[in-house]
Design a protein around this motif. Structure first.
Motif, PDB file in Angstrom:
ATOM      1  N   GLY A  53       0.815  -1.209   0.000  1.00 31.20           N
ATOM      2  CA  GLY A  53       0.000   0.000   0.000  1.00 31.20           C
ATOM      3  C   GLY A  53       0.846   1.254   0.000  1.00 31.20           C
ATOM      4  N   VAL A  54       1.935   1.225   0.755  1.00 29.54           N
ATOM      5  CA  VAL A  54       2.841   2.374   0.809  1.00 29.54           C
ATOM      6  C   VAL A  54       3.509   2.570  -0.548  1.00 29.54           C
ATOM      7  N   LEU A  55       3.919   1.481  -1.180  1.00 35.39           N
ATOM      8  CA  LEU A  55       4.554   1.576  -2.491  1.00 35.39           C
ATOM      9  C   LEU A  55       3.573   2.099  -3.537  1.00 35.39           C
ATOM     10  N   ALA A  56       2.306   1.706  -3.411  1.00 38.23           N
ATOM     11  CA  ALA A  56       1.294   2.214  -4.339  1.00 38.23           C
ATOM     12  C   ALA A  56       1.125   3.720  -4.159  1.00 38.23           C
ATOM     13  N   ALA A  57       1.132   4.171  -2.902  1.00 33.59           N
ATOM     14  CA  ALA A  57       1.030   5.611  -2.643  1.00 33.59           C
ATOM     15  C   ALA A  57       2.255   6.339  -3.167  1.00 33.59           C
ATOM     16  N   ALA A  58       3.433   5.711  -3.021  1.00 29.53           N
ATOM     17  CA  ALA A  58       4.668   6.322  -3.522  1.00 29.53           C
ATOM     18  C   ALA A  58       4.639   6.447  -5.031  1.00 29.53           C
ATOM     19  N   ALA A  59       4.070   5.435  -5.702  1.00 31.57           N
ATOM     20  CA  ALA A  59       4.022   5.453  -7.159  1.00 31.57           C
ATOM     21  C   ALA A  59       3.139   6.576  -7.681  1.00 31.57           C
ATOM     22  N   GLU A  60       2.180   7.001  -6.864  1.00 33.79           N
ATOM     23  CA  GLU A  60       1.264   8.067  -7.278  1.00 33.79           C
ATOM     24  C   GLU A  60       1.757   9.448  -6.861  1.00 33.79           C
ATOM     25  N   THR A  61       2.891   9.491  -6.160  1.00 26.22           N
ATOM     26  CA  THR A  61       3.442  10.754  -5.669  1.00 26.22           C
ATOM     27  C   THR A  61       4.696  11.091  -6.464  1.00 26.22           C
ATOM     28  N   VAL A  62       4.746  12.260  -7.032  1.00 27.49           N
ATOM     29  CA  VAL A  62       5.841  12.644  -7.918  1.00 27.49           C
ATOM     30  C   VAL A  62       7.191  12.592  -7.210  1.00 27.49           C
ATOM     31  N   GLY A  63       8.150  11.934  -7.820  1.00 34.45           N
ATOM     32  CA  GLY A  63       9.524  11.960  -7.338  1.00 34.45           C
ATOM     33  C   GLY A  63       9.842  11.030  -6.193  1.00 34.45           C
ATOM     34  N   VAL A  64       8.965  10.102  -5.809  1.00 33.04           N
ATOM     35  CA  VAL A  64       9.220   9.196  -4.693  1.00 33.04           C
ATOM     36  C   VAL A  64       9.642   7.829  -5.225  1.00 33.04           C
ATOM     37  N   SER A  65      10.774   7.320  -4.751  1.00 29.42           N
ATOM     38  CA  SER A  65      11.234   6.001  -5.173  1.00 29.42           C
ATOM     39  C   SER A  65      11.786   5.240  -3.979  1.00 29.42           C
ATOM     40  N   LEU A  66      11.628   3.939  -3.992  1.00 35.06           N
ATOM     41  CA  LEU A  66      12.111   3.085  -2.917  1.00 35.06           C
ATOM     42  C   LEU A  66      13.617   2.882  -3.057  1.00 35.06           C
ATOM     43  N   GLU A  67      14.360   3.173  -2.005  1.00 33.42           N
ATOM     44  CA  GLU A  67      15.809   3.006  -2.015  1.00 33.42           C
ATOM     45  C   GLU A  67      16.242   1.713  -1.331  1.00 33.42           C
ATOM     46  N   ARG A  68      15.557   1.362  -0.246  1.00 31.10           N
ATOM     47  CA  ARG A  68      16.006   0.211   0.548  1.00 31.10           C
ATOM     48  C   ARG A  68      14.833  -0.344   1.333  1.00 31.10           C
ATOM     49  N   VAL A  69      14.785  -1.685   1.441  1.00 28.42           N
ATOM     50  CA  VAL A  69      13.819  -2.344   2.313  1.00 28.42           C
ATOM     51  C   VAL A  69      14.483  -3.595   2.871  1.00 28.42           C
ATOM     52  N   SER A  70      14.343  -3.816   4.162  1.00 29.49           N
ATOM     53  CA  SER A  70      14.964  -4.970   4.800  1.00 29.49           C
ATOM     54  C   SER A  70      14.172  -5.333   6.041  1.00 29.49           C
ATOM     55  N   PRO A  71      14.246  -6.605   6.467  1.00 32.98           N
ATOM     56  CA  PRO A  71      13.532  -7.003   7.677  1.00 32.98           C
ATOM     57  C   PRO A  71      14.078  -6.263   8.892  1.00 32.98           C
ATOM     58  N   LEU A  72      13.198  -5.925   9.795  1.00 32.92           N
ATOM     59  CA  LEU A  72      13.606  -5.285  11.036  1.00 32.92           C
ATOM     60  C   LEU A  72      13.912  -6.370  12.046  1.00 32.92           C
ATOM     61  N   GLY A  73      15.211  -6.550  12.340  1.00 36.18           N
ATOM     62  CA  GLY A  73      15.614  -7.542  13.321  1.00 36.18           C
ATOM     63  C   GLY A  73      15.718  -6.936  14.703  1.00 36.18           C
ATOM     64  N   SER A  74      15.928  -7.780  15.680  1.00 33.51           N
ATOM     65  CA  SER A  74      16.020  -7.291  17.053  1.00 33.51           C
ATOM     66  C   SER A  74      17.183  -6.339  17.226  1.00 33.51           C
ATOM     67  N   GLU A  75      18.250  -6.556  16.427  1.00 28.27           N
ATOM     68  CA  GLU A  75      19.406  -5.671  16.542  1.00 28.27           C
ATOM     69  C   GLU A  75      19.139  -4.312  15.921  1.00 28.27           C
ATOM     70  N   ASP A  76      18.088  -4.198  15.090  1.00 25.54           N
ATOM     71  CA  ASP A  76      17.766  -2.934  14.435  1.00 25.54           C
ATOM     72  C   ASP A  76      16.688  -2.146  15.161  1.00 25.54           C
ATOM     73  N   ASP A  77      15.988  -2.802  16.087  1.00 30.59           N
ATOM     74  CA  ASP A  77      14.796  -2.204  16.658  1.00 30.59           C
ATOM     75  C   ASP A  77      15.082  -0.878  17.346  1.00 30.59           C
ATOM     76  N   ASP A  78      16.181  -0.810  18.064  1.00 28.16           N
ATOM     77  CA  ASP A  78      16.510   0.440  18.746  1.00 28.16           C
ATOM     78  C   ASP A  78      16.765   1.554  17.754  1.00 28.16           C
ATOM     79  N   ALA A  79      17.390   1.209  16.604  1.00 30.26           N
ATOM     80  CA  ALA A  79      17.772   2.238  15.636  1.00 30.26           C
ATOM     81  C   ALA A  79      16.561   2.856  14.953  1.00 30.26           C
ATOM     82  N   VAL A  80      15.474   2.080  14.802  1.00 23.03           N
ATOM     83  CA  VAL A  80      14.324   2.579  14.064  1.00 23.03           C
ATOM     84  C   VAL A  80      13.162   2.905  14.985  1.00 23.03           C
TER      85      VAL A  80
END
Length: 213
Positions: free
Chosen positions: A124-151
């Motif tokens: 759904g987010v990607l669909a919204a991005a596709a309809e918004t001028v100039g928005v492109s996906l740069e990176r997507v990755s699973p959120l692990g326990s080691e990443d939780d604090d960072a995000v």
């Protein structure tokens, strides 16, 4: 219950919001927190800038879309708070389920980093991005326990300190031997070496105090 969370980063170009326009005009890098949209469609903005922040303030103060601009100085950076009558691109992604954590405006390009819960929401987010001028996906990755604090957790550091720490890490400043000098990282951030080192040391002190109690 959905047990899958994904870290997502978007690149945005061509945005005509006040922060994007001001950053493009002045060349100043702006580190922002996600805007808060009020019922009257005004957005509450909180952001910071280092060198040439006075130029940024002057451009924003002259922008009719900005109201109640307030500035304060901490840790060698200028912190801003204001209301904006112009919608931000990130609102379109947020409405679709994107949980923004950090936004950075630099030379006409933005980086929006955050998380989404599950692949269905991501679609759904990607669909919204596709309809918004100039928005492109740069990176997507699973959120692990080691990443939780960072995000998901907000450490008590300023956006400018966070940008200094992240950029230093990405450029190999903390590696042995160093992959980049303090001057290299400062140039990448568009600030002076002394401003970078001040932000780095203050950010490290804050993080260490929280980690070690």
């Amino acid at each position: 219950m959905i047990d899958e969370c994904l870290v997502v980063e978007f690149s945005v170009t061509g945005d005509d919001c006040p922060l994007a326009d001001a950053s493009r005009e002045t060349g100043v890098t702006v580190d922002a927190r996600p805007p808060q949209l009020r019922r009257d469609d005004n957005a509450l903005l909180r952001f910071s800038a280092g060198d040439a922040a006075d130029d940024l303030a002057a451009v924003l103060d002259a922008d009719e879309r900005i109201r109640y601009l307030h500035t304060s100085r901490t840790d060698g950076a200028t912190n801003f708070r204001c209301l904006s009558k112009h919608p931000c691109v990130v609102h379109e992604l947020t409405d679709a389920g994107f949980m923004a954590e950090t936004l950075q405006y630099r030379a006409g390009t933005e980086r929006h980093t955050g998380a989404v819960v599950g692949h269905d929401v991501l679609q759904g987010v990607l669909a919204a991005a596709a309809e918004t001028v100039g928005v492109s996906l740069e990176r997507v990755s699973p959120l692990g326990s080691e990443d939780d604090d960072a995000v998901a957790q907000r450490w008590d550091v300023t956006p400018a300190q966070e940008a200094a720490l992240r950029t230093a890490l990405e450029m190999g400043y903390f590696e042995v031997p160093r992959g980049a000098t303090a001057s290299d990282v400062a140039d990448e951030l568009g600030i002076s070496k002394s401003a970078f080192l001040e932000r780095l040391h203050r950010g490290q002190a804050t993080l260490f105090a929280q980690v070690f109690g």
